[in-house]
Design a protein around this motif. Sequence first.
Motif, PDB file in Angstrom:
ATOM      1  N   ALA A 169      37.847  33.055  32.592  1.00  0.00           N
ATOM      2  CA  ALA A 169      36.859  34.112  32.373  1.00  0.00           C
ATOM      3  C   ALA A 169      35.525  33.754  33.016  1.00  0.00           C
ATOM      4  N   ARG A 170      35.169  32.484  33.024  1.00  0.00           N
ATOM      5  CA  ARG A 170      33.955  32.060  33.716  1.00  0.00           C
ATOM      6  C   ARG A 170      34.064  32.346  35.210  1.00  0.00           C
ATOM      7  N   ALA A 171      35.222  32.013  35.783  1.00  0.00           N
ATOM      8  CA  ALA A 171      35.417  32.251  37.213  1.00  0.00           C
ATOM      9  C   ALA A 171      35.392  33.737  37.538  1.00  0.00           C
ATOM     10  N   GLN A 172      35.994  34.551  36.674  1.00  0.00           N
ATOM     11  CA  GLN A 172      35.980  35.994  36.885  1.00  0.00           C
ATOM     12  C   GLN A 172      34.560  36.536  36.821  1.00  0.00           C
ATOM     13  N   LEU A 173      33.795  36.091  35.828  1.00  0.00           N
ATOM     14  CA  LEU A 173      32.436  36.589  35.640  1.00  0.00           C
ATOM     15  C   LEU A 173      31.528  36.197  36.803  1.00  0.00           C
ATOM     16  N   ARG A 174      31.641  34.948  37.249  1.00  0.00           N
ATOM     17  CA  ARG A 174      30.756  34.454  38.313  1.00  0.00           C
ATOM     18  C   ARG A 174      31.253  34.829  39.711  1.00  0.00           C
ATOM     19  N   ARG A 175      32.558  35.164  39.814  1.00  0.00           N
ATOM     20  CA  ARG A 175      33.192  35.431  41.100  1.00  0.00           C
ATOM     21  C   ARG A 175      33.056  34.235  42.050  1.00  0.00           C
ATOM     22  N   GLU A 176      33.200  33.064  41.476  1.00  0.00           N
ATOM     23  CA  GLU A 176      33.177  31.828  42.254  1.00  0.00           C
ATOM     24  C   GLU A 176      33.973  30.769  41.492  1.00  0.00           C
ATOM     25  N   PRO A 177      34.442  29.736  42.202  1.00  0.00           N
ATOM     26  CA  PRO A 177      35.257  28.708  41.547  1.00  0.00           C
ATOM     27  C   PRO A 177      34.468  27.994  40.452  1.00  0.00           C
ATOM     28  N   LEU A 232      45.656  36.610  26.651  1.00  0.00           N
ATOM     29  CA  LEU A 232      44.770  37.714  27.006  1.00  0.00           C
ATOM     30  C   LEU A 232      43.337  37.218  26.836  1.00  0.00           C
ATOM     31  N   VAL A 233      42.627  37.067  27.948  1.00  0.00           N
ATOM     32  CA  VAL A 233      41.289  36.477  27.935  1.00  0.00           C
ATOM     33  C   VAL A 233      40.275  37.562  28.279  1.00  0.00           C
ATOM     34  N   THR A 234      39.258  37.685  27.433  1.00  0.00           N
ATOM     35  CA  THR A 234      38.257  38.731  27.634  1.00  0.00           C
ATOM     36  C   THR A 234      36.868  38.203  27.965  1.00  0.00           C
ATOM     37  N   GLU A 235      36.601  36.924  27.661  1.00  0.00           N
ATOM     38  CA  GLU A 235      35.252  36.429  27.866  1.00  0.00           C
ATOM     39  C   GLU A 235      35.231  34.905  27.902  1.00  0.00           C
ATOM     40  N   PRO A 236      34.140  34.317  28.476  1.00  0.00           N
ATOM     41  CA  PRO A 236      33.964  32.866  28.421  1.00  0.00           C
ATOM     42  C   PRO A 236      33.863  32.418  26.954  1.00  0.00           C
ATOM     43  N   ALA A 279      43.583  48.716  32.224  1.00  0.00           N
ATOM     44  CA  ALA A 279      43.636  49.494  30.987  1.00  0.00           C
ATOM     45  C   ALA A 279      42.957  48.781  29.832  1.00  0.00           C
ATOM     46  N   GLN A 280      42.609  47.511  30.010  1.00  0.00           N
ATOM     47  CA  GLN A 280      41.955  46.734  28.957  1.00  0.00           C
ATOM     48  C   GLN A 280      40.653  46.139  29.479  1.00  0.00           C
ATOM     49  N   ASP A 281      39.881  46.992  30.165  1.00  0.00           N
ATOM     50  CA  ASP A 281      38.564  46.604  30.689  1.00  0.00           C
ATOM     51  C   ASP A 281      38.631  45.369  31.571  1.00  0.00           C
ATOM     52  N   ASP A 282      39.674  45.292  32.379  1.00  0.00           N
ATOM     53  CA  ASP A 282      39.875  44.176  33.313  1.00  0.00           C
ATOM     54  C   ASP A 282      39.957  42.830  32.603  1.00  0.00           C
ATOM     55  N   ALA A 339      39.016  42.281  49.370  1.00  0.00           N
ATOM     56  CA  ALA A 339      38.158  42.502  50.528  1.00  0.00           C
ATOM     57  C   ALA A 339      36.877  43.236  50.158  1.00  0.00           C
ATOM     58  N   ASP A 340      36.919  44.044  49.091  1.00  0.00           N
ATOM     59  CA  ASP A 340      35.720  44.781  48.681  1.00  0.00           C
ATOM     60  C   ASP A 340      34.929  44.048  47.592  1.00  0.00           C
ATOM     61  N   GLY A 341      35.270  42.780  47.351  1.00  0.00           N
ATOM     62  CA  GLY A 341      34.486  41.959  46.439  1.00  0.00           C
ATOM     63  C   GLY A 341      34.870  42.049  44.981  1.00  0.00           C
ATOM     64  N   HIS A 342      36.011  42.660  44.669  1.00  0.00           N
ATOM     65  CA  HIS A 342      36.437  42.794  43.275  1.00  0.00           C
ATOM     66  C   HIS A 342      37.328  41.612  42.894  1.00  0.00           C
ATOM     67  N   CYS A 343      37.127  41.079  41.697  1.00  0.00           N
ATOM     68  CA  CYS A 343      37.992  40.008  41.191  1.00  0.00           C
ATOM     69  C   CYS A 343      39.164  40.635  40.447  1.00  0.00           C
ATOM     70  N   ASN A 344      40.380  40.422  40.950  1.00  0.00           N
ATOM     71  CA  ASN A 344      41.545  41.007  40.286  1.00  0.00           C
ATOM     72  C   ASN A 344      42.485  39.957  39.698  1.00  0.00           C
ATOM     73  N   GLY A 345      41.980  38.721  39.545  1.00  0.00           N
ATOM     74  CA  GLY A 345      42.787  37.691  38.911  1.00  0.00           C
ATOM     75  C   GLY A 345      42.180  36.319  39.104  1.00  0.00           C
ATOM     76  N   THR A 346      42.821  35.315  38.521  1.00  0.00           N
ATOM     77  CA  THR A 346      42.369  33.938  38.658  1.00  0.00           C
ATOM     78  C   THR A 346      43.574  33.008  38.762  1.00  0.00           C
ATOM     79  N   LEU A 347      43.353  31.879  39.390  1.00  0.00           N
ATOM     80  CA  LEU A 347      44.356  30.820  39.518  1.00  0.00           C
ATOM     81  C   LEU A 347      43.725  29.550  38.968  1.00  0.00           C
ATOM     82  N   THR A 348      44.321  28.969  37.930  1.00  0.00           N
ATOM     83  CA  THR A 348      43.714  27.846  37.221  1.00  0.00           C
ATOM     84  C   THR A 348      44.641  26.635  37.256  1.00  0.00           C
ATOM     85  N   LEU A 349      44.057  25.463  37.540  1.00  0.00           N
ATOM     86  CA  LEU A 349      44.797  24.212  37.648  1.00  0.00           C
ATOM     87  C   LEU A 349      44.350  23.238  36.564  1.00  0.00           C
TER      88      LEU A 349
END
Length: 398
Positions: free
Chosen positions: A282-290, A273-277, A250-253, A327-337
């Motif tokens: 947000a970097r991980a979400q945008l790149r879809r990689e660690p 609430l994080v929207t951008e790098p 509801a908030q543009d992912d 499974a369809d390549g969508h990022c629906n969250g992040t886990l940060t350490l």
Amino acid sequence: MTSSSTVSVLSTTDQVIVVCLSGELDGDSCGRLAQELKPHLDQAVQRGRRLVLDLSGVERLSSAACRTLQQVTGHLAQEPVPVVAATPAVRRALDEAQLAGIRTYDTLADALARLPASDTTPDEGLRGEVFGLRSKARTSGLIGTAQGMLMARYDLRTPAAAFALLREGSQHLNVPLRVLSSAVVTAPPPTTAAVWFPGRGTHPAPPMTAFLHASDGDVTDRRQVLAAVLAEALALSDAEAAEVHLTDPAQDDALFLEKHHGLSVAYWDHIALVTEPPVVCARAQLRREPVTVPDIAEDLELGAHPAGQALLSAGSHAVHSQPMITADGHCNGTLTLHWTEPGSWLTSEQQKALSVLADEVAAWRSWYRRTVLLDALEYLHQHHESLSQQHQSHSRHG
């Protein structure tokens, strides 16, 4: 104010009143801006509290709005109102206006820390309470939108009746109110009067992932599952702190902080609430990689960002964020350490294990949305009439 602007008033203990503004403050909103602020300032004086004006959600501040602020606060030059102005444009507008009755700060933590000692020396508990209330204020607009949709859809008479319906569905299915509101806003409208989603059939079984099996908890309980995720991530990585964000459709992912361990309140206020790098999740979400930042102080973008500065102040110097990919390549969250010392702390085996865990959480989250959330929406649709009648009965006898 304009239709895109909102005002939220937060009161914490007997010390501070935080007034949050969001949206655009232009010439058309000046009349209501004055009407809103003056009573709160008067109330703060009468009750011996300090007022903090939080403009971190304001996108634009016009010269007319600055003049209104001057009119309302000009008499307070000896004890200026702390104003949080997170965006450069708003900070620049306030600096150019040179308002004698306000003093600007980059963050709410800075504003609280600089309250006069005669009022209070804000401790971690007070800051946590303020930040927690402000986090709720950030989602109040979403809940209000869901209330409006339910009122129109089911011909409910008042926002209170719609809120009661949301609350009942939230409690019955153990779904957080914010999450259920997001589902109401984003789901397609019901196709029949009897059911919201005809033809759903048998519910799919939850994914048989290792972390769910090990946690031995209720897979429909969002809080239990995410607590198990954090415990598993900390155990396999030897990190000192961790956080889980999930996307909000509801908030543009945008990434919403769902659960954390070992983080300071000043930091998690910045990443609620994080929207951008440049924030790492947000970097991980945008790149879809660690994404690994081995030394926050050496990262020019993150080190200069309020979230990065809050991390350094809390003693965190290295971070790693793992995207949750479906499974369809969508990022629906992040886990940060987080680690207290600089360095790339994950071994190749730990990176593999963390990647597997993140994929498992992504699969669980997809299942949760297809089952538990749809069940909650169905409950609203099938019980709205009886729940509305109960609310009206309680209101008459209340």
